[in-house]
Design a protein around this motif. Sequence first.
Motif, PDB file in Angstrom:
ATOM      1  N   MET A 354      -2.986   0.720   8.791  1.00 44.07           N
ATOM      2  CA  MET A 354      -2.701  -0.321   7.799  1.00 44.07           C
ATOM      3  C   MET A 354      -1.285  -0.862   7.952  1.00 44.07           C
ATOM      4  N   VAL A 355      -0.323   0.028   8.107  1.00 43.37           N
ATOM      5  CA  VAL A 355       1.066  -0.418   8.234  1.00 43.37           C
ATOM      6  C   VAL A 355       1.253  -1.215   9.525  1.00 43.37           C
ATOM      7  N   LEU A 356       0.657  -0.732  10.619  1.00 47.10           N
ATOM      8  CA  LEU A 356       0.797  -1.426  11.886  1.00 47.10           C
ATOM      9  C   LEU A 356       0.102  -2.787  11.854  1.00 47.10           C
ATOM     10  N   TYR A 357      -1.069  -2.850  11.234  1.00 48.34           N
ATOM     11  CA  TYR A 357      -1.783  -4.118  11.130  1.00 48.34           C
ATOM     12  C   TYR A 357      -0.970  -5.141  10.344  1.00 48.34           C
ATOM     13  N   LEU A 358      -0.392  -4.713   9.240  1.00 50.14           N
ATOM     14  CA  LEU A 358       0.397  -5.632   8.420  1.00 50.14           C
ATOM     15  C   LEU A 358       1.655  -6.083   9.166  1.00 50.14           C
ATOM     16  N   GLY A 359       2.227  -5.179   9.981  1.00 51.67           N
ATOM     17  CA  GLY A 359       3.382  -5.573  10.785  1.00 51.67           C
ATOM     18  C   GLY A 359       3.021  -6.637  11.807  1.00 51.67           C
ATOM     19  N   VAL A 360       1.870  -6.460  12.457  1.00 48.00           N
ATOM     20  CA  VAL A 360       1.413  -7.448  13.438  1.00 48.00           C
ATOM     21  C   VAL A 360       1.062  -8.760  12.738  1.00 48.00           C
ATOM     22  N   VAL A 466       8.326  -5.375  16.393  1.00 53.61           N
ATOM     23  CA  VAL A 466       7.254  -4.649  15.704  1.00 53.61           C
ATOM     24  C   VAL A 466       6.904  -3.365  16.449  1.00 53.61           C
ATOM     25  N   LEU A 467       6.818  -3.439  17.781  1.00 55.45           N
ATOM     26  CA  LEU A 467       6.492  -2.241  18.568  1.00 55.45           C
ATOM     27  C   LEU A 467       7.583  -1.174  18.438  1.00 55.45           C
ATOM     28  N   THR A 468       8.845  -1.613  18.423  1.00 58.22           N
ATOM     29  CA  THR A 468       9.944  -0.657  18.254  1.00 58.22           C
ATOM     30  C   THR A 468       9.879  -0.007  16.877  1.00 58.22           C
ATOM     31  N   ALA A 469       9.603  -0.816  15.843  1.00 54.35           N
ATOM     32  CA  ALA A 469       9.466  -0.261  14.496  1.00 54.35           C
ATOM     33  C   ALA A 469       8.306   0.735  14.432  1.00 54.35           C
ATOM     34  N   ALA A 470       7.212   0.443  15.138  1.00 55.97           N
ATOM     35  CA  ALA A 470       6.068   1.350  15.156  1.00 55.97           C
ATOM     36  C   ALA A 470       6.397   2.648  15.897  1.00 55.97           C
TER      37      ALA A 470
END
Length: 577
Positions: A354-360, A466-470
């Motif tokens: 969910m968090v990754l989807y919202l970031g993307v 976003v990838l770095t944050a993930a």
Amino acid sequence: GGGGGGGCGGGGGMCAILGPSGAGKTTLLDILAGRRWGAGVLGNIRLSGRRVSPAEVRGASGYVHQDDVLPGTSTVWEFLAFHAALRLPEGHDPAAAGARVRLILRQLSLAKVAFSFIGDAYKRGLSGGERRRVSIAAELITAPQLLFLDEATTGLDSTNAAAVVDILAALAGGGTTVVLSVHQPRPDVLAMMRRALILSSHGRVVYSGPMDTARAHFEALGYHTPPEVNIADRVLDLVIRSPSTEVQKLVDGFSRSAVARADAEVLARVTLDGAMQTAEGHVPFLEGRPRASLQRQLAALSGRAAKNARRHPALIAVNWGATAVVAAGLGAVYAGLQRDSGGIQNRLGACAFMVLYLGVLGLSSLPIWRAERLLFIRERASGVYGTAAYFITGVAWDFLPMRVLPTAMFALVTYPMMGLRPGLWYAGRFLGVLVLTNLTGTAMSMAVGAAAPTTAVANTGGSLAVLTAALFGGFLLSRAQMPALTRWLSTLSFVRYGYEALLDNELHGMEDFFFTPYSQKGIPKEKIPSVRVSGDIVLGTFGFVPGSLPGDVACLWLLLAAFLAATFCLLKFRRLP
């Protein structure tokens, strides 16, 4: 206004800036119009003999750029009404503003397309000549005494070019001083010019003075021009084809000419008049145009944004549609979460997704400042509105329909389907954390989009961010085992705080979870050994701090504020070409 060798005189008239490509016509026009200043710009500008600042020039003039940058989803009437609402004095009569717009539409022969869309890459609209006239019309809303135009006829066919010049001549006859750069003037266009400034390839002044004395000036220098030959074409041909020594002779010849001496006398007289007007406190050229209140700016910009969203609904529709499909799919995949090891793993995986989807999803805000960047820069330079109003409107119209409402729908669908922690309090906190995480990721993308020089760089930079944050979000790499050199990066990861807050909301204070080993199929559950643990132990096992939700939410708010502040500063202070 006055201005030494480059003065165009007052009381109306047209002044042309001529020169070959690369002579600096646009640069000079930008400086004269108060649009370019700072390092490398020397000398001073005078209006009615009074030395003025770039801001004062912008307040007393209009400026039409070479390329027409207009909002494609607005009609001609809406665009001009928008400018009237923000550029006419505070408290103006709306009926008078409408009458002013109708008058300009008639003056520029735009009445028949008043309710046609301007057009863009997605919607067919006006012709090139009509777009140019709309650009001019917007600058005439305030009835400026001085109008600058960069390459006013470039890119237009002969019919449209003649129509534009006829309109400019009528404005000049009505008392507006028109200053325009022209690349290749036709004889009929040149005949309408009261004065001309001719530059060499290196930007030196070859001639500056009345058009009716230009032929005699060059005849006196030994350059005979047959009556049937356009004098401007003849001089430009000399400037382009002659060796540098010959061009220097033209420059020196002008500096010693009677035309230059006459200009110097005019400058001295006008400067004296300007000093007297300043001493008396009366400067007719500089009455000033105060910017509309923030409330008026927000109302007008919100109206434009609403029309744009209504007429280009694809992005909002795709956002809502994708969110609905993903929410239903995620709820189905993780339906009925259990409390064993598999259920714990699924909770961790669902929250991570969910968090990754919202970031993307937040990456869709990358172009928000790029799609209309040129329009914003030009309208701000013209004093239509300020950075604050543009920023607030852009953020509000992205956050509410694109982030808050779709994310709320996402939470309301997934929470009950997955069987997450019961209770309205926990469901509300879940929704709040998801919305705040999405807003923070979106604000980060906005900052990247505002900083990037091109759309390609913005897309790459946003994806990497976003990838770095993930990577430092806590589900790909344990924070407890992060190298000290890179651990600080996790403090900047909005994914980390959103992920930890969701898990804390789900697990902190909960009991009756079970760690169960792997077992072959067919073995009854009661025969599989298990260890009963609390939610806090689960959190600690995976490197999270129980009870961290309030701190995580506070960090998300801080990151959101920092990203928005960075975006605003980039919009306000970054100088762009």
